[in-house]
Scaffold this active site. Sequence first.
Site, mmCIF file in Angstrom:
data_model
loop_
_atom_site.group_PDB
_atom_site.id
_atom_site.type_symbol
_atom_site.label_atom_id
_atom_site.label_comp_id
_atom_site.label_asym_id
_atom_site.label_seq_id
_atom_site.Cartn_x
_atom_site.Cartn_y
_atom_site.Cartn_z
ATOM 1 N N ASP A 75 -11.164 -7.143 21.816
ATOM 2 C CA ASP A 75 -10.183 -7.048 22.897
ATOM 3 C C ASP A 75 -10.797 -6.489 24.175
ATOM 4 O O ASP A 75 -10.544 -6.994 25.271
ATOM 5 C CB ASP A 75 -9.004 -6.175 22.468
ATOM 6 C CG ASP A 75 -7.983 -6.016 23.580
ATOM 7 O OD1 ASP A 75 -7.464 -7.049 24.058
ATOM 8 O OD2 ASP A 75 -7.708 -4.865 23.977
ATOM 9 N N MET A 126 -8.252 0.592 1.169
ATOM 10 C CA MET A 126 -7.533 -0.205 2.166
ATOM 11 C C MET A 126 -7.544 0.493 3.524
ATOM 12 O O MET A 126 -7.663 -0.165 4.561
ATOM 13 C CB MET A 126 -6.097 -0.504 1.719
ATOM 14 C CG MET A 126 -6.014 -1.453 0.534
ATOM 15 S SD MET A 126 -6.944 -2.998 0.733
ATOM 16 C CE MET A 126 -6.134 -3.696 2.157
ATOM 17 N N GLU A 127 -7.461 1.815 3.517
ATOM 18 C CA GLU A 127 -7.521 2.560 4.784
ATOM 19 C C GLU A 127 -8.876 2.369 5.452
ATOM 20 O O GLU A 127 -8.953 2.168 6.672
ATOM 21 C CB GLU A 127 -7.223 4.045 4.537
ATOM 22 C CG GLU A 127 -5.766 4.346 4.259
ATOM 23 C CD GLU A 127 -5.236 3.879 2.913
ATOM 24 O OE1 GLU A 127 -4.015 3.901 2.739
ATOM 25 O OE2 GLU A 127 -6.031 3.488 2.029
ATOM 26 N N CYS A 132 0.843 -1.202 0.000
ATOM 27 C CA CYS A 132 0.000 0.000 0.000
ATOM 28 C C CYS A 132 0.877 1.251 0.000
ATOM 29 O O CYS A 132 1.914 1.286 0.653
ATOM 30 C CB CYS A 132 -0.882 0.041 1.253
ATOM 31 S SG CYS A 132 -2.373 -0.915 1.113
ATOM 32 N N HIS A 133 0.407 2.257 -0.720
ATOM 33 C CA HIS A 133 1.097 3.541 -0.690
ATOM 34 C C HIS A 133 0.828 4.212 0.651
ATOM 35 O O HIS A 133 -0.303 4.171 1.151
ATOM 36 C CB HIS A 133 0.579 4.450 -1.809
ATOM 37 C CG HIS A 133 0.941 3.983 -3.165
ATOM 38 N ND1 HIS A 133 0.210 3.015 -3.836
ATOM 39 C CD2 HIS A 133 1.967 4.328 -3.980
ATOM 40 C CE1 HIS A 133 0.774 2.794 -5.008
ATOM 41 N NE2 HIS A 133 1.832 3.576 -5.130
#
Length: 156
Positions: free
Chosen positions: A127, A112-113, A76-77
């Site tokens: 969690d 992707m972000e 990824c950039h």
Amino acid sequence: MLSHLDKQGNPSMVDVSEKQVTNRTATARSVVVLPEEVLQYLSNGEVVSKKGPVFQTAIIAGIMAAKKTGDLIPLCHPLGMDNCNIVIQVNEQREVVIDCTASITAKTGIEMEALVGASIAALTIYDMCKAMSHDIIIKETKLIAKTGGKRDFKRA
């Protein structure tokens, strides 16, 4: 040819030097199924655990992760996002729905972000609630929509 492979089949970052700068947005969604022993702590749209407010913490974690996507996904950039917004709601099926929308004006997309932001928000919920139950399911993570690149996408 896959965009992350060069002509010899080796991993390669996509060359975006010739692409046009456009306004790009992407929305991704993760869905988390919490068991009743966790949902009993849901009040005013928030689950409060011994670790603190679950959804508020997940929003912060998701935004932080989205900003680090280029460090986490090898090809990824690295991008400086213009905005990242995460909304967490409980739907009628009592599933936790996380929507992450990211935007940027750049030569490459931001899906992707958005996917990383939604995913890490979901993992943060896991969690923070695992002390109450391990019967937590991260059901799905998917792209909902993207605009501004070679082709727009919107899930039906």
